[in-house]
Design a protein around this motif. Sequence first.
Motif, PDB file in Angstrom:
ATOM      1  N   VAL B  62      14.462  24.149  78.773  1.00 19.83           N
ATOM      2  CA  VAL B  62      15.841  23.642  78.888  1.00 19.83           C
ATOM      3  C   VAL B  62      16.825  24.797  78.706  1.00 19.83           C
ATOM      4  N   ASN B  63      16.550  25.655  77.741  1.00 26.67           N
ATOM      5  CA  ASN B  63      17.468  26.771  77.466  1.00 26.67           C
ATOM      6  C   ASN B  63      17.479  27.797  78.602  1.00 26.67           C
ATOM      7  N   GLU B  64      16.324  27.948  79.276  1.00 26.34           N
ATOM      8  CA  GLU B  64      16.289  28.856  80.446  1.00 26.34           C
ATOM      9  C   GLU B  64      17.267  28.389  81.516  1.00 26.34           C
ATOM     10  N   ARG B  65      17.480  27.066  81.525  1.00 32.20           N
ATOM     11  CA  ARG B  65      18.416  26.498  82.515  1.00 32.20           C
ATOM     12  C   ARG B  65      19.823  26.378  81.932  1.00 32.20           C
ATOM     13  N   GLY B  66      20.066  27.039  80.836  1.00 32.17           N
ATOM     14  CA  GLY B  66      21.411  27.087  80.255  1.00 32.17           C
ATOM     15  C   GLY B  66      21.611  26.176  79.072  1.00 32.17           C
ATOM     16  N   GLY B  67      20.726  25.212  78.863  1.00 29.12           N
ATOM     17  CA  GLY B  67      20.847  24.296  77.728  1.00 29.12           C
ATOM     18  C   GLY B  67      21.255  22.898  78.167  1.00 29.12           C
ATOM     19  N   ILE B  68      21.844  22.142  77.256  1.00 28.48           N
ATOM     20  CA  ILE B  68      22.245  20.759  77.544  1.00 28.48           C
ATOM     21  C   ILE B  68      23.773  20.696  77.595  1.00 28.48           C
ATOM     22  N   TYR B  69      24.298  20.100  78.660  1.00 26.55           N
ATOM     23  CA  TYR B  69      25.744  20.045  78.826  1.00 26.55           C
ATOM     24  C   TYR B  69      26.344  19.016  77.875  1.00 26.55           C
ATOM     25  N   VAL B  70      27.343  19.458  77.091  1.00 29.87           N
ATOM     26  CA  VAL B  70      28.064  18.545  76.189  1.00 29.87           C
ATOM     27  C   VAL B  70      29.523  18.520  76.643  1.00 29.87           C
ATOM     28  N   TYR B  73      32.623  19.720  74.562  1.00 24.31           N
ATOM     29  CA  TYR B  73      32.877  21.159  74.420  1.00 24.31           C
ATOM     30  C   TYR B  73      33.007  21.852  75.779  1.00 24.31           C
ATOM     31  N   GLY B  74      32.786  21.105  76.838  1.00 22.53           N
ATOM     32  CA  GLY B  74      32.935  21.644  78.191  1.00 22.53           C
ATOM     33  C   GLY B  74      31.939  22.726  78.535  1.00 22.53           C
ATOM     34  N   LYS B  75      30.796  22.734  77.887  1.00 23.58           N
ATOM     35  CA  LYS B  75      29.792  23.765  78.196  1.00 23.58           C
ATOM     36  C   LYS B  75      28.377  23.319  77.788  1.00 23.58           C
ATOM     37  N   LYS B  76      27.417  24.115  78.253  1.00 24.51           N
ATOM     38  CA  LYS B  76      26.029  23.829  77.889  1.00 24.51           C
ATOM     39  C   LYS B  76      25.702  24.496  76.548  1.00 24.51           C
ATOM     40  N   LEU B  77      24.962  23.786  75.723  1.00 25.59           N
ATOM     41  CA  LEU B  77      24.544  24.347  74.428  1.00 25.59           C
ATOM     42  C   LEU B  77      23.022  24.470  74.390  1.00 25.59           C
ATOM     43  N   PRO B  78      22.515  25.540  73.801  1.00 23.26           N
ATOM     44  CA  PRO B  78      21.051  25.638  73.670  1.00 23.26           C
ATOM     45  C   PRO B  78      20.522  24.614  72.667  1.00 23.26           C
ATOM     46  N   ILE B  79      19.269  24.284  72.799  1.00 21.95           N
ATOM     47  CA  ILE B  79      18.656  23.297  71.901  1.00 21.95           C
ATOM     48  C   ILE B  79      17.551  23.961  71.090  1.00 21.95           C
ATOM     49  N   ARG B  80      17.370  23.525  69.847  1.00 22.02           N
ATOM     50  CA  ARG B  80      16.339  24.136  68.996  1.00 22.02           C
ATOM     51  C   ARG B  80      15.750  23.081  68.063  1.00 22.02           C
ATOM     52  N   PHE B  81      14.452  23.198  67.819  1.00 23.97           N
ATOM     53  CA  PHE B  81      13.784  22.274  66.894  1.00 23.97           C
ATOM     54  C   PHE B  81      13.610  22.930  65.525  1.00 23.97           C
ATOM     55  N   GLU B  82      13.825  22.124  64.498  1.00 23.53           N
ATOM     56  CA  GLU B  82      13.455  22.566  63.141  1.00 23.53           C
ATOM     57  C   GLU B  82      12.330  21.625  62.703  1.00 23.53           C
ATOM     58  N   VAL B  83      11.126  22.172  62.609  1.00 28.06           N
ATOM     59  CA  VAL B  83       9.953  21.310  62.394  1.00 28.06           C
ATOM     60  C   VAL B  83       9.257  21.643  61.074  1.00 28.06           C
ATOM     61  N   TYR B  84       8.889  20.606  60.353  1.00 25.24           N
ATOM     62  CA  TYR B  84       8.120  20.776  59.116  1.00 25.24           C
ATOM     63  C   TYR B  84       6.776  20.058  59.257  1.00 25.24           C
ATOM     64  N   ASP B  85       5.772  20.590  58.591  1.00 25.76           N
ATOM     65  CA  ASP B  85       4.444  19.962  58.596  1.00 25.76           C
ATOM     66  C   ASP B  85       4.401  18.913  57.477  1.00 25.76           C
ATOM     67  N   ASP B  86       4.270  17.647  57.858  1.00 27.66           N
ATOM     68  CA  ASP B  86       4.219  16.603  56.824  1.00 27.66           C
ATOM     69  C   ASP B  86       2.798  16.344  56.338  1.00 27.66           C
ATOM     70  N   ALA B  87       1.832  17.102  56.875  1.00 24.18           N
ATOM     71  CA  ALA B  87       0.425  17.005  56.451  1.00 24.18           C
ATOM     72  C   ALA B  87      -0.104  15.567  56.540  1.00 24.18           C
ATOM     73  N   SER B  88       0.420  14.805  57.495  1.00 27.45           N
ATOM     74  CA  SER B  88      -0.015  13.407  57.750  1.00 27.45           C
ATOM     75  C   SER B  88       0.281  12.486  56.565  1.00 27.45           C
ATOM     76  N   LYS B  89       1.301  12.825  55.770  1.00 22.38           N
ATOM     77  CA  LYS B  89       1.608  12.003  54.594  1.00 22.38           C
ATOM     78  C   LYS B  89       3.061  11.540  54.627  1.00 22.38           C
ATOM     79  N   PRO B  90       3.294  10.235  54.459  1.00 20.94           N
ATOM     80  CA  PRO B  90       4.674   9.719  54.534  1.00 20.94           C
ATOM     81  C   PRO B  90       5.587  10.289  53.456  1.00 20.94           C
ATOM     82  N   GLU B  91       5.026  10.532  52.258  1.00 19.68           N
ATOM     83  CA  GLU B  91       5.895  11.051  51.184  1.00 19.68           C
ATOM     84  C   GLU B  91       6.413  12.444  51.532  1.00 19.68           C
ATOM     85  N   ASN B  92       5.582  13.234  52.219  1.00 19.80           N
ATOM     86  CA  ASN B  92       6.043  14.564  52.649  1.00 19.80           C
ATOM     87  C   ASN B  92       7.123  14.429  53.708  1.00 19.80           C
ATOM     88  N   ALA B  93       6.890  13.503  54.663  1.00 18.49           N
ATOM     89  CA  ALA B  93       7.860  13.313  55.741  1.00 18.49           C
ATOM     90  C   ALA B  93       9.202  12.901  55.153  1.00 18.49           C
TER      91      ALA B  93
END
Lengths: 286, 395
Positions: B62-70, B73-93
């Motif tokens: 998506v970012n190679e194509r400029g990002g997502i148009y908002v 703000y009249g422009k495309k913004l890049p997108i990014r994930f912030e990911v954590y490992d919950d180790a398959s446990k709801p309490e961690n999530a």
Amino acid sequence: MEIAVQLVIAGILQGGVYALAAFGLSLIFGVSDVLNLAHGEFLMLGGLFTFLLFSATGLNPFLIGLMMVPFAFCLGYIFDRLLMRPLAGKKEHIRLMSSILVTLGAALFIEDVTSFLAGAEEKGVDYTLPSFFWGDIFISYLRLLAVVMIAALTVGIHYYLKKTYTGRALRATTQNIRGAMLVGVDTHRIRSVTFGIGSGLASIAGVFYVVLLSISPDMGLGVTIKYLCIIVLGGLGSLIGSLVGGLILGLTESVVSYYTPHWGQTAAFLILVLILLIRPKGLFGK
Amino acid sequence: MNKKLIGFCLVFLMAVAIIGPDMVRAEEPKEIKIGATIALSGRFKGIVGTFDKLGDEWAGLVNERGGIYVKEYGKKLPIRFEVYDDASKPENARKFYEKMATDSSIAFFMGPFSSFISNAAITVAGKHQIPMQMVCGNDEVLFEKPNYWRVGSLVPAAEEWERLVPIYKKKGGVKTFATLAMDTLHNKGVIKGFEADLKKNGFEVVYSAIAPPPTKNFAPMITKLRKAKPDVVCIEALSLAFTIGFLKQMREAGFKPKEIIVGHVTKHVIDTLGPFAENITGLAYYIEGDTQDHKDFLEVTRRAGFTWGEFMESGIRYWAYTRIKQTIETAGTLDRKKIMDTMWNMKSKIMGLDNYVTKEGYGALGSYPCQVQGGKFVSIWPLEKALKMHKYRNP
């Protein structure tokens, strides 16, 4: 009738697999008074290396398992030398607590490193042996092999403990560590040898595990707890106890799971509680 | 003097507390940040694979194509994930989502893997009023209580296997079914729906059992199964150790039903079982096609280092990513309330399929029959294709 026979056979065979893994844990506790919470990790490593070598060479997994035993022995020996020996001089209750914490830490370390290096996903070996059929009854040769192996190991280790110098030294260390030291037994080396043997046994159990089921880096603590229950049921430190404990657990699971799969494991642990209420030191505990 | 100073400070602090968050929000963001947890370890790892990488590769495309148009703000913004490992446990999530909720730059939450863990995550989304696009969560328990701040990607769990029934009905040759579900919300929901569907269509369910996730000894269940002699054995489990253990012990027992259905077939299941995996029938959240979405999805999986057939849940993630992109483009803003309104009301196409959310919050993505053929998991849907391609294991 056929179903009852089948359930008993399935229970005994499953119990044999449990006992095989619990055997090393019991041996280590019997000699060193150490509850090795990293035992399941040694089992997992045995399974993992079998998987890796099987994938690379296509060799028979049990042959790979036999080839791995010396390496597993060395790993256990070094594990004791580096992590357990510094605790050997401490008072009994401190040694027990410290060993639990150290082996738990080691278990988590091995789990994380394995997960990082070999991936966290399930791994299994595609290997099977034809089963024996008699009408509707079947006997899995793979599991029968595990039972034969545990029987052979029980006899073999019994003779090793009775007939060899190291075996006698090992028994002496178990019975009276100061007495053993007085007659010239190198108790430190004996403990390390025991850890080596325990790790070797765990790695063989790991081969069965990866062939019969699958392994993953985070499986270690779960199986350790199960095998801990088996050796507590049989009596801590008793080899025959771990065999009988494994069989009781396997049989209970088998019969109860037939009627209600959900309660199979719970029933097995209820049996454990009941036996401990009657015999707090386990079936063969002294 | 002191009282006046303290009073001034208190008023100032209150003013900051009230208008501060709005001031921060009004600031133009440099990127669109999506917070998520994934089971990168623990018992769901085998099914989840490297979906963190999949997300990064999608964002990269998506970012190679400029990002997502908002529009705001009249422009495309890049997108990014912030990911954590919950180790398959709801309490961690729950812990990680709570942590991310304190980060005002998080525009969206993406749900974790499984209904079991999603159930913990949606409470955080609701509490902090942060939009959450759930991914792999479709059990009814997630939709029983009203929660405006979460929507799903998938159809209800009970409908997941519905496309299998017409195959057996048209093809014939099987009458009796046996089911074994692992004791999780999702697995039980899927099997409950499938059994109801089978009975409605004149099939008989001769064995039905639920077993806890750590089950290793399946011999008693297989003994009972052999006695029931079903034509089809179905296994639905989110843990690959469970599935592999059951199938290996079935092989040991020499039990050969005409057909085996496995709810979650991945590369690891196929590799571990070898030739025994051949002609196992399963489902994937993907159907072949020729849209731009199909091209993008295949490109993203290629970059992530696997194929859709190796991780059959990857289709859901692409669906959820695309829903997020479409939502931002449609809403034209990152305002959380407007985003959420759009998520509920948006109707569009993803991979040529209808994309919408039901009034309860379920999504529209279903699963499509596949089969292991030649050591690979191949799509056999639509029905006409299935009738030609589908093979019974032991006719």
